[in-house]
Design a protein around this motif. Structure first.
Motif, PDB file in Angstrom:
ATOM      1  N   SER A 192      58.182  63.515  79.148  1.00  0.00           N
ATOM      2  CA  SER A 192      59.584  63.159  79.101  1.00  0.00           C
ATOM      3  C   SER A 192      60.205  63.673  80.495  1.00  0.00           C
ATOM      4  N   GLY A 193      59.656  63.049  81.565  1.00  0.00           N
ATOM      5  CA  GLY A 193      60.401  63.501  82.889  1.00  0.00           C
ATOM      6  C   GLY A 193      61.796  63.117  82.912  1.00  0.00           C
ATOM      7  N   ASP A 194      62.404  64.007  84.006  1.00  0.00           N
ATOM      8  CA  ASP A 194      63.958  63.819  84.024  1.00  0.00           C
ATOM      9  C   ASP A 194      64.224  63.621  85.689  1.00  0.00           C
ATOM     10  N   LEU A 195      63.553  62.743  85.837  1.00  0.00           N
ATOM     11  CA  LEU A 195      63.818  62.311  87.623  1.00  0.00           C
ATOM     12  C   LEU A 195      64.994  61.531  87.815  1.00  0.00           C
ATOM     13  N   VAL A 196      65.026  60.670  87.032  1.00  0.00           N
ATOM     14  CA  VAL A 196      66.376  59.798  87.162  1.00  0.00           C
ATOM     15  C   VAL A 196      67.843  60.643  86.838  1.00  0.00           C
ATOM     16  N   GLU A 197      67.352  61.426  85.866  1.00  0.00           N
ATOM     17  CA  GLU A 197      68.747  62.503  85.538  1.00  0.00           C
ATOM     18  C   GLU A 197      69.118  63.448  86.533  1.00  0.00           C
ATOM     19  N   ARG A 198      68.136  63.965  87.265  1.00  0.00           N
ATOM     20  CA  ARG A 198      68.322  64.923  88.517  1.00  0.00           C
ATOM     21  C   ARG A 198      68.873  64.102  89.805  1.00  0.00           C
ATOM     22  N   ALA A 199      68.540  62.724  89.773  1.00  0.00           N
ATOM     23  CA  ALA A 199      69.091  62.045  90.726  1.00  0.00           C
ATOM     24  C   ALA A 199      70.405  61.388  90.551  1.00  0.00           C
ATOM     25  N   LEU A 200      70.746  60.914  89.376  1.00  0.00           N
ATOM     26  CA  LEU A 200      71.915  60.381  88.898  1.00  0.00           C
ATOM     27  C   LEU A 200      72.914  61.207  88.177  1.00  0.00           C
ATOM     28  N   GLY A 201      72.364  62.056  87.555  1.00  0.00           N
ATOM     29  CA  GLY A 201      73.289  63.162  86.593  1.00  0.00           C
ATOM     30  C   GLY A 201      73.026  62.557  85.123  1.00  0.00           C
ATOM     31  N   GLU A 202      72.959  63.605  84.215  1.00  0.00           N
ATOM     32  CA  GLU A 202      72.749  63.223  82.914  1.00  0.00           C
ATOM     33  C   GLU A 202      73.948  62.166  82.473  1.00  0.00           C
ATOM     34  N   GLY A 203      75.123  62.501  82.631  1.00  0.00           N
ATOM     35  CA  GLY A 203      76.112  61.487  82.094  1.00  0.00           C
ATOM     36  C   GLY A 203      75.790  59.929  82.616  1.00  0.00           C
ATOM     37  N   ILE A 204      75.757  59.841  83.864  1.00  0.00           N
ATOM     38  CA  ILE A 204      75.537  58.406  84.411  1.00  0.00           C
ATOM     39  C   ILE A 204      74.435  57.717  83.713  1.00  0.00           C
ATOM     40  N   TYR A 205      73.337  58.522  83.677  1.00  0.00           N
ATOM     41  CA  TYR A 205      71.952  57.702  83.367  1.00  0.00           C
ATOM     42  C   TYR A 205      72.312  57.459  81.794  1.00  0.00           C
ATOM     43  N   GLN A 206      72.800  58.302  81.089  1.00  0.00           N
ATOM     44  CA  GLN A 206      73.069  57.974  79.571  1.00  0.00           C
ATOM     45  C   GLN A 206      74.113  56.375  79.309  1.00  0.00           C
ATOM     46  N   GLN A 207      75.051  56.378  80.395  1.00  0.00           N
ATOM     47  CA  GLN A 207      75.864  55.537  80.282  1.00  0.00           C
ATOM     48  C   GLN A 207      75.312  54.145  80.843  1.00  0.00           C
ATOM     49  N   SER A 208      74.233  54.161  81.614  1.00  0.00           N
ATOM     50  CA  SER A 208      73.598  53.030  82.102  1.00  0.00           C
ATOM     51  C   SER A 208      72.602  52.593  81.130  1.00  0.00           C
ATOM     52  N   SER A 209      71.959  51.247  81.525  1.00  0.00           N
ATOM     53  CA  SER A 209      71.001  50.762  80.498  1.00  0.00           C
ATOM     54  C   SER A 209      69.780  51.492  80.711  1.00  0.00           C
ATOM     55  N   PRO A 210      69.210  52.329  80.016  1.00  0.00           N
ATOM     56  CA  PRO A 210      68.112  53.436  80.284  1.00  0.00           C
ATOM     57  C   PRO A 210      66.709  52.827  80.012  1.00  0.00           C
ATOM     58  N   ARG A 211      66.570  51.668  81.035  1.00  0.00           N
ATOM     59  CA  ARG A 211      65.314  51.075  80.964  1.00  0.00           C
ATOM     60  C   ARG A 211      64.266  51.880  81.899  1.00  0.00           C
ATOM     61  N   THR A 212      63.129  52.098  81.221  1.00  0.00           N
ATOM     62  CA  THR A 212      62.014  53.169  81.599  1.00  0.00           C
ATOM     63  C   THR A 212      60.818  52.323  82.154  1.00  0.00           C
ATOM     64  N   ILE A 213      59.829  53.126  82.416  1.00  0.00           N
ATOM     65  CA  ILE A 213      58.650  52.647  82.933  1.00  0.00           C
ATOM     66  C   ILE A 213      57.811  51.806  81.871  1.00  0.00           C
ATOM     67  N   THR A 214      57.972  52.149  80.726  1.00  0.00           N
ATOM     68  CA  THR A 214      57.469  51.368  79.703  1.00  0.00           C
ATOM     69  C   THR A 214      58.038  49.937  79.551  1.00  0.00           C
ATOM     70  N   ASP A 215      59.300  49.701  79.607  1.00  0.00           N
ATOM     71  CA  ASP A 215      59.870  48.314  79.599  1.00  0.00           C
ATOM     72  C   ASP A 215      59.450  47.706  80.795  1.00  0.00           C
ATOM     73  N   LEU A 216      58.965  48.420  82.029  1.00  0.00           N
ATOM     74  CA  LEU A 216      58.576  47.726  82.911  1.00  0.00           C
ATOM     75  C   LEU A 216      57.465  47.047  82.828  1.00  0.00           C
ATOM     76  N   LEU A 217      56.503  47.893  81.951  1.00  0.00           N
ATOM     77  CA  LEU A 217      55.154  47.451  82.189  1.00  0.00           C
ATOM     78  C   LEU A 217      55.046  46.303  80.939  1.00  0.00           C
ATOM     79  N   LYS A 218      55.978  46.326  80.022  1.00  0.00           N
ATOM     80  CA  LYS A 218      56.092  45.357  79.071  1.00  0.00           C
ATOM     81  C   LYS A 218      56.329  43.870  79.684  1.00  0.00           C
ATOM     82  N   ASN A 219      57.036  43.809  80.901  1.00  0.00           N
ATOM     83  CA  ASN A 219      57.592  42.623  81.324  1.00  0.00           C
ATOM     84  C   ASN A 219      56.996  42.514  82.793  1.00  0.00           C
TER      85      ASN A 219
END
Length: 407
Positions: free
Chosen positions: A200-227
């Motif tokens: 459960s890495g937090d790379l994006v949270e450290r770059a954007l901030g926890e609040g901004i990441y939660q407000q955005s569409s939290p697409r992950t590497i798993t979603d990328l692999l599916k499509n």
């Protein structure tokens, strides 16, 4: 006044010589008559020796046998007199001089401008005098400019750097974000950072901030692999990316049930897709070197950044990581690795840095220390604006060392 005709020459006395001496004008006329009618050279003043010889030359008188007719001139042109010096014309001088290359050397006709100093006493003098006094950049500014030049070097192809560590909480993710933001600041092309941490890495949270990441569409590497098969452009890929300024990020899986499911083959598919659109990619790995995706990460990595704590134990872990890599077929990666020691717990005053450097000497390409900084140690948002100048300088050195390793 009537003209006086010249007196006739008196007949020669009996028994006397049949020749007489002529004047200089007569000798010149005789010489002109002997020259060919064509290609008459321009008149020049004859030397004194020629005048004496002309005066002493006898001519025949009336009744004497006619002199032999002059031989016709040869076809070869007469040689120029030896006493004449041929001066080169301006056209000859221009033709013989080398022609400057205006295309490859445009600076031949432009005066080189001294770089403008920024900050410090030199910068203040430059600003107060309106640029009239330009003392040039200081040694520190020249070093900063050289780091920027190394970071912004143009690359041919796509390169990947893996950031890994044997222990968590020692600055691996903060280093990835800080270096990624630095690359985005200096490079003309946007870099990409991939969160491949199975825990459960937090790379994006450290770059954007926890609040901004939660407000955005939290697409992950798993979603990328599916499509991934339907992505054929950067626009389509951007739907699965997050953006911290010019740094583009792929978020790690947050669901603990599937976060450890990323395999080496799946990572290689993502890496191949990213290489079509980005010249520089950073991969934030998980703790350790034996999880599922690690073989694919190491296989596709061009160089490594190994994060360690600012302590002797951290140096020992970094050394153990390098030995493991060298003994498992990644000797070249280990030899060219950059070891980053981050002082997260403010222990630098109690640590002998020379002892750490000696411990790691000869087994890595470069060792860079990141000083203690609250902007990194808090574990929250990492932004370059709030970091200390020493911390920003350390991230620039890491970024420059990474790009230097791309060959």
């Amino acid at each position: 006044m009537p003209a006086v005709p010249p007196a006739p020459s008196s007949p020669p006395e009996a028994g006397g010589p049949l020749t007489r001496r002529t004047s200089w004008a007569e000798a010149a006329a005789a010489a002109d008559a002997a020259q060919p009618a064509s290609a008459v050279p321009p008149p020049t003043r004859p030397p004194a020796a020629a005048l004496t010889a002309a005066q002493d030359t006898p001519t025949s008188v009336a009744g004497a046998p006619a002199a032999e007719a002059p031989q016709p001139p040869s076809a070869a042109p007469a040689e120029a007199p030896a006493f004449r010096r041929v001066r080169p014309t301006v056209a000859d001088s221009i033709a013989e001089s080398p022609m400057p290359d205006f295309i490859s050397s445009p600076g031949l006709f432009v005066k080189e401008q001294k770089p403008r100093p920024v900050g410090g006493l030199r910068g203040a003098i430059y600003s107060m005098t309106g640029g009239a006094w330009n003392l040039g950049p200081s040694a520190k500014q020249r070093q900063e400019d050289e780091l920027g030049r190394r970071i912004s070097r143009q690359l041919q192809g796509s390169y990947n750097t893996a950031v890994l560590s044997l222990k968590g909480g020692i600055g691996k993710t903060s280093t990835t974000v800080g270096v990624g933001l630095t690359l985005a600041e200096y490079r003309g092309d946007a870099p990409c950072a991939i969160d491949a941490n199975p825990d459960s890495g937090d790379l994006v949270e450290r770059a954007l901030g926890e609040g901004i990441y939660q407000q955005s569409s939290p697409r992950t590497i798993t979603d990328l692999l599916k499509n991934i098969d339907s992505i054929d452009s950067l626009t389509a890929l951007a739907r699965y990316m997050h953006h911290a300024g010019r740094l583009h990020l792929i978020a790690g899986e947050q669901d603990p049930e599937v976060s450890d499911s990323l395999t080496a083959a799946e990572y290689l598919r993502i890496r191949k897709l990213i290489s079509n659109y980005y010249s520089v990619a950073l991969t934030d790995c998980g703790t350790g070197v034996t999880h599922n995706a690690m073989s694919g990460i190491l296989q596709s990595a061009d160089n490594l950044v190994i994060a360690a704590g600012y302590a002797v134990s951290g140096a020992k872990r970094a050394r153990s990581t390098l030995h493991w890599l060298a003994s498992h077929g990644y000797e070249e990666l280990a030899r060219n690795a950059v070891v980053v020691i981050t002082d997260k717990d403010e222990v630098s005053s109690r640590v002998d840095k020379d002892a750490i450097e000696e411990h790691l000497a000869g087994i890595c390409r470069e060792l860079i220390a990141v000083p203690h900084d609250r902007g990194v140690a808090d574990g929250d948002l990492v932004t370059l604006d709030v970091l200390k100048p020493e911390t920003r300088r350390a991230y620039k050195e890491i970024a420059a060392a990474i790009v230097d390793g791309y060959r």
